[in-house]
Design an enzyme around this catalytic site. Structure first.
Site, PDB file in Angstrom:
ATOM      1  N   ASP A  95       0.736  -1.296  -0.001  1.00  0.00           N
ATOM      2  CA  ASP A  95      -0.034  -0.003  -0.100  1.00  0.00           C
ATOM      3  C   ASP A  95       0.912   1.408   0.064  1.00  0.00           C
ATOM      4  O   ASP A  95       0.308   2.356  -0.494  1.00  0.00           O
ATOM      5  CB  ASP A  95      -1.005  -0.051   1.194  1.00  0.00           C
ATOM      6  CG  ASP A  95      -0.260  -0.105   2.558  1.00  0.00           C
ATOM      7  OD1 ASP A  95       0.984  -0.225   2.664  1.00  0.00           O
ATOM      8  OD2 ASP A  95      -1.059  -0.098   3.594  1.00  0.00           O
ATOM      9  N   HIS A  96       2.117   1.258   0.693  1.00  0.00           N
ATOM     10  CA  HIS A  96       2.666   2.673   1.085  1.00  0.00           C
ATOM     11  C   HIS A  96       3.508   3.032  -0.346  1.00  0.00           C
ATOM     12  O   HIS A  96       3.789   4.076  -0.467  1.00  0.00           O
ATOM     13  CB  HIS A  96       3.819   2.479   2.072  1.00  0.00           C
ATOM     14  CG  HIS A  96       3.301   2.641   3.426  1.00  0.00           C
ATOM     15  ND1 HIS A  96       2.021   1.892   3.855  1.00  0.00           N
ATOM     16  CD2 HIS A  96       3.422   3.462   4.348  1.00  0.00           C
ATOM     17  CE1 HIS A  96       1.887   2.244   5.007  1.00  0.00           C
ATOM     18  NE2 HIS A  96       2.463   3.087   5.232  1.00  0.00           N
ATOM     19  N   ARG A 154      -1.752  12.518  10.167  1.00  0.00           N
ATOM     20  CA  ARG A 154      -0.535  13.078  10.441  1.00  0.00           C
ATOM     21  C   ARG A 154      -0.526  14.457   9.600  1.00  0.00           C
ATOM     22  O   ARG A 154      -0.891  14.263   8.545  1.00  0.00           O
ATOM     23  CB  ARG A 154       0.685  12.156   9.996  1.00  0.00           C
ATOM     24  CG  ARG A 154       0.875  10.866  10.853  1.00  0.00           C
ATOM     25  CD  ARG A 154       1.914  10.921  11.737  1.00  0.00           C
ATOM     26  NE  ARG A 154       1.833  10.016  12.982  1.00  0.00           N
ATOM     27  CZ  ARG A 154       2.252   8.889  13.272  1.00  0.00           C
ATOM     28  NH1 ARG A 154       3.038   8.309  12.434  1.00  0.00           N
ATOM     29  NH2 ARG A 154       2.293   8.379  14.435  1.00  0.00           N
ATOM     30  N   ARG A 174       9.254   4.112  12.476  1.00  0.00           N
ATOM     31  CA  ARG A 174      10.267   3.780  11.512  1.00  0.00           C
ATOM     32  C   ARG A 174      11.572   3.086  12.234  1.00  0.00           C
ATOM     33  O   ARG A 174      12.339   4.023  12.518  1.00  0.00           O
ATOM     34  CB  ARG A 174      10.333   5.013  10.695  1.00  0.00           C
ATOM     35  CG  ARG A 174      11.125   4.916   9.460  1.00  0.00           C
ATOM     36  CD  ARG A 174      10.834   6.260   8.597  1.00  0.00           C
ATOM     37  NE  ARG A 174       9.448   6.545   8.339  1.00  0.00           N
ATOM     38  CZ  ARG A 174       8.925   7.613   8.209  1.00  0.00           C
ATOM     39  NH1 ARG A 174       9.569   8.595   8.045  1.00  0.00           N
ATOM     40  NH2 ARG A 174       7.675   7.745   7.954  1.00  0.00           N
ATOM     41  N   SER A 221       5.961   8.172  13.185  1.00  0.00           N
ATOM     42  CA  SER A 221       5.960   6.653  12.706  1.00  0.00           C
ATOM     43  C   SER A 221       6.787   5.526  13.274  1.00  0.00           C
ATOM     44  O   SER A 221       7.928   6.140  13.775  1.00  0.00           O
ATOM     45  CB  SER A 221       6.422   6.735  10.983  1.00  0.00           C
ATOM     46  OG  SER A 221       5.540   7.630  10.402  1.00  0.00           O
ATOM     47  N   ASP A 225       3.535  -0.724  11.550  1.00  0.00           N
ATOM     48  CA  ASP A 225       3.228   0.699  11.174  1.00  0.00           C
ATOM     49  C   ASP A 225       2.450   1.385  12.337  1.00  0.00           C
ATOM     50  O   ASP A 225       1.763   0.786  13.072  1.00  0.00           O
ATOM     51  CB  ASP A 225       2.095   0.402  10.029  1.00  0.00           C
ATOM     52  CG  ASP A 225       1.684   1.827   9.570  1.00  0.00           C
ATOM     53  OD1 ASP A 225       2.711   2.431   8.535  1.00  0.00           O
ATOM     54  OD2 ASP A 225       0.854   2.392   9.856  1.00  0.00           O
TER      55      ASP A 225
HETATM   56 FE1  SF4 Z   1      -0.812   4.589   4.791  1.00  0.00          FE
HETATM   57 FE2  SF4 Z   1       0.138   5.234   7.432  1.00  0.00          FE
HETATM   58 FE3  SF4 Z   1      -1.465   7.062   5.891  1.00  0.00          FE
HETATM   59 FE4  SF4 Z   1      -2.610   5.163   6.985  1.00  0.00          FE
HETATM   60  S1  SF4 Z   1      -1.471   6.576   8.085  1.00  0.00           S
HETATM   61  S2  SF4 Z   1      -3.022   5.588   4.723  1.00  0.00           S
HETATM   62  S3  SF4 Z   1      -1.123   3.408   6.836  1.00  0.00           S
HETATM   63  S4  SF4 Z   1       0.482   6.132   5.269  1.00  0.00           S
END
Ligand code: SF4
Length: 800
Positions: free
Chosen positions: A126-127, A474, A688, A686, A191
């Site tokens: 997805d990322h 975020r 990370r 994150s 994540d």
């Molecule tokens: Fe993807 Fe993280 Fe954004 Fe959710 S917060 S859509 S997991 S990047």
């Protein structure tokens, strides 16, 4: 409400697909044998725990955590305080990984030498999908440009029996909620927004890849028992207020640090009136206040959501578990703090820019914008992401779009929509939601993270100050479009949508009108939405989906090309101790040079940026090269410059200052281990792990902080970096770049001496010498990782 009959033993026996009764929607019933929590075992374990704890009432979070203890007697029999003090050894039931973080996690897992994962594991692509001009072309282009990573992930998944969700299947957290989450379970995800699954009344915790590897290798996963904050919800949301506004409001109260080391447990009558997916939004953004995770007692809406997503067997088993009291707090359970929120009094809230805890009620937002002197202009509206892409969210905004269309309006600014999953996309399309949005100007992007993680190829506003409004979670600088001047405000999807029609930041759809081409005023009515589709969910393109519970295929070759710039096998980090390292101080660290004193906010985004660098996630050497750029926003407290560090030992021909990673590379080349002095909440943001891996790669052995964000502190420990806390925060200013720091007492700590404390002997560049006390959160096991050089080194030593 809940059946008291235990039916989980018969779950696997039924046909794979059969119709079942559901509250809201006709649905199918999947084989849920691999996704139903072992409630009987969990409840039995909890009984043992209760005896150890003298039958004191427990919060829901405690019940879930303690029923997943590896050895309750070992973790709880000390008799002391548990929450906020003890380390728990836990056995999570499931791991989910996204494509960016899965690379390093898998590389680590591979080094452990196992043939299969110890727990059910899934990978979600997805990322790495970049948003340019729409779902179909974006997906094709992104698959082509990330082919080697997807090939690596797919081949590793096949080899080790991991469920592989192909690009296009959707965002990890939405897929987990739709397919794997179950009330009362404990799961990990690589994540930060893994807590999203908490909307189904479980504990889902965001971790680094190295923690995921613990669960995947069957090593007990360690967590410092979090404190539990009770959020008492009364009243009911109404009008324009949505679950998003609840969490935006709470973020303003708690701030980005308020949840650190704590679980947010919601209770009270205001829980049951919210949809399951609404609760997921609230749980998702608990990450923004630093909470370990968030959870809710089991509700009828959770039961209905499980039914609607084909998991009636899980719903029935959860009903049974709930009837024993397992899925809610005990009466009289004590919280470390209780926060009261009356949902009836909540109004829509807008948070930002640049921090998710700057909360402004909608009614005051217009004047806030004016006071700041910002242009009253919106440049884009974005909805979706894992935070807000439920059927309810999408039908709510579609209602607004319908009203606008009927009045002859289209959005005034680019309006982008990211469905959270293929199931949501297909259901939206079938039910006319997509068409409704497109009719008013929306561009529907691929089912992926896209602009939320910086994968937004935005051609306008380059280098210009501008404001966007998103329903994401975020809003650190540059996160969405790489432009530091883009102010990202967070709001509910409905507020984002309504404002996209006005194009102005001061527009308040609750009170203001828009002017139609005819000159007449137009006012939106508050949208209601629909929590579950009347016709049930449709799965869409099932080619994206994995086969459930695949068996490992050990003969599969994991694909990493020898000349890959994006993937490389991991070389173990060397321990800081032992003769071969040249460290003559036994179990004390070698003398460390201070690279820099970092001032203020330093998130994992600052340390290891996302966006373009995501492509090097699986190649430590290359991504560390890019650290050169990524610490660009870390401020040096000595001089106040951004991404500038001083080299007091420079050779002739070397400059006095360089970028932070530039100086770090010089230290590495000289064999000079180093340390960083950092401010409060270091490493927030994150999960990370590269933010820990990259400094370690360049020779960082210790970081001394006023305070750490939890996940990052653990990630440092995993990679063999010692995190120490200033006992007196004022000591932060006494250490500067070029000073030498030596640990005193670390050997006692490693050797397990009682009351061992670590002090730092600081030798200033002026020759002045003094000692300062520190605190630490290292557990016995974490000290073993540290001694071995990393957690992975330790795990491998145990396997051999
Ligand atoms: Fe993807 Fe993280 Fe954004 Fe959710 S917060 S859509 S997991 S990047």
């Amino acid at each position: 409400m809940f059946s008291t009959t235990l039916r989980s033993s018969s779950l696997a026996a039924g046909p794979t697909l059969r119709r079942c009764l559901a509250t809201h929607a006709p649905s199918y019933e999947k084989d849920c044998s691999s996704i139903t929590p072992p409630y009987t075992q969990l409840i039995e374990k909890l009984e043992r725990v209760r005896e150890l704890l003298n039958n004191r009432p427990l919060t829901l979070a405690e019940k879930i955590l303690y029923s997943h203890l590896n050895d309750p007697e070992k973790s709880l029999s000390g008799g002391g305080k548990i929450r906020g003090e003890s380390y728990l050894q836990l056995t999570p039931q499931r791991v989910a990984m996204q494509d960016a973080s899965a690379q390093m996690a898998l590389l680590q897992f591979m080094s452990a030498g196992l043939s299969r994962c110890a727990v059910s594991t899934s990978i979600h692509c997805d990322h790495l999908i970049q948003a340019v001009d729409g779902a179909e072309s974006d997906l094709k282009r992104s698959i082509a440009s990330n082919q080697e990573v997807f090939d690596f992930l797919e081949s590793a998944a096949r080899k080790y029996g991991i469920e592989f969700w192909k690009p296009g299947s959707g965002i990890i957290h939405q897929i987990v909620l739709e397919n794997y989450a179950a009330p009362g379970m404990l799961m990990l995800g690589t994540d930060s927004h893994t807590p999203n699954a908490g909307g189904l009344g479980l504990l889902a915790i965001g971790v680094g890849g190295a923690d995921a590897v613990d669960a995947m290798t069957g090593t007990p996963w360690e967590l410092k028992a979090p404190q539990v904050v009770g959020i008492h919800l009364t009243g009911k949301l109404s009008g324009w207020a949505t679950p998003k506004d609840l969490i935006l409001h709470l973020a303003g109260k708690l701030t980005v640090r308020g949840g650190t080391g704590r679980i947010l447990e919601y209770f009270g009558p205001g829980v049951a009136s919210q949809s399951c997916t609404g609760l997921a939004t609230v749980a998702n953004m608990g990450a923004e206040v630093g909470a370990t995770t968030s959870t809710f007692p089991y509700t009828e809406n959770m039961h209905a959501y499980l039914n609607a997503t084909g998991r009636a067997p899980v719903a029935r088993a959860a009903d049974m578990a709930a009837s024993t009291g397992f899925l809610s707090a005990d009466e009289g359970a004590e919280y470390d703090e209780v926060i009261e929120i009356n949902l009836s009094e909540l109004e829509p809230t807008i948070n930002g820019p640049f921090t998710p805890d700057l909360a402004t009620p909608l009614s005051k937002f217009g004047s806030f914008v004016k006071e700041q002197g910002w242009k009253d202009e919106l440049s884009a509206g974005l909805i979706g992401s894992c935070t807000n892409s439920s059927y309810e969210d999408m039908t709510r905004v579609a209602e607004l779009a319908k009203q606008a269309k009927a009045a002859g309006l289209v959005t005034k600014v680019p309006f982008l929509c990211t469905p959270g999953s293929e199931q949501i996309r297909a259901t939206m399309e079938r039910d006319g939601v997509t068409n409704t949005l497109q009719d008013v100007g929306a561009v529907v992007l691929a089912n992926a993270c896209g602009p939320c993680i910086g994968q937004w190829k935005r051609d306008d506003m380059k280098g210009e100050e501008n404001a966007i409004l998103t329903s994401f979670n975020r809003n650190f600088k540059s996160r969405n479009d790489g432009n530091q001047l883009t102010m990202n405000f967070l709001a509910s999807p409905t507020i984002v949508t309504a404002m996209a029609f006005s194009g102005s930041l001061s527009f308040n759809p609750m009170t203001d009108t828009l002017t139609l081409p005819s000159g007449k005023p137009f006012k939106f009515a508050p949208p209601a939405g629909q929590d579950l589709p009347t016709e049930g969910f449709t799965q869409g393109n099932t080619d994206y989906y994995p086969s459930p519970t695949p068996e490992p295929q050990p003969e599969t070759e994991v694909i990493i090309s020898a000349d890959s710039q994006r993937l490389e096998l991991l070389e173990p980090f060397q321990s800081h101790f032992g003769k071969e390292t040249g460290n003559e101080r036994g179990l004390e660290l070698p003398p460390l040079k201070v690279l820099m004193r970092v001032r203020g906010k330093c998130t994992t985004d600052h340390i290891s940026a996302a966006g373009p660098w995501l492509k090097y996630k699986g190649h430590l050497t290359n991504i560390s090269e890019n650290l050169r750029m990524s610490m660009r926003t870390a401020v040096n407290d000595e001089g106040g410059d951004v991404n500038v560090a001083f080299d007091h030992d420079r050779d002739a021909g070397e400059t006095e200052s360089d970028t932070i990673p530039g100086v770090a590379k010089r230290f590495k080349a000289r064999g000079q281990p180093w340390t960083l002095v950092v401010d409060d909440n270091y490493g927030e943001g994150s999960a990370r792990e590269h933010a820990a891996l990259q400094p370690r790669f360049y020779g960082c052995a210790m970081i001394v902080a006023r305070s750490f964000a939890r996940i990052h502190e653990t990630n440092l420990k995993k990679q063999g970096v010692l995190p120490l806390w200033f006992a007196d925060k004022a000591d932060y200013s006494r250490i500067g770049s070029g000073d030498m720091v030596e640990t005193i007492g670390l050997a006692d700590l490693i050797e397990g001496r009682q009351n061992a404390a670590v002090k730092l002997k600081v030798t200033k560049r002026t020759g002045e010498v003094f000692e300062i006390p520190t605190k630490h959160t290292m557990s016995e096991d974490q000290l073993k990782w540290f001694l071995a050089g990393s957690a992975l080194n330790f795990i491998r030593s145990q396997m051999s």
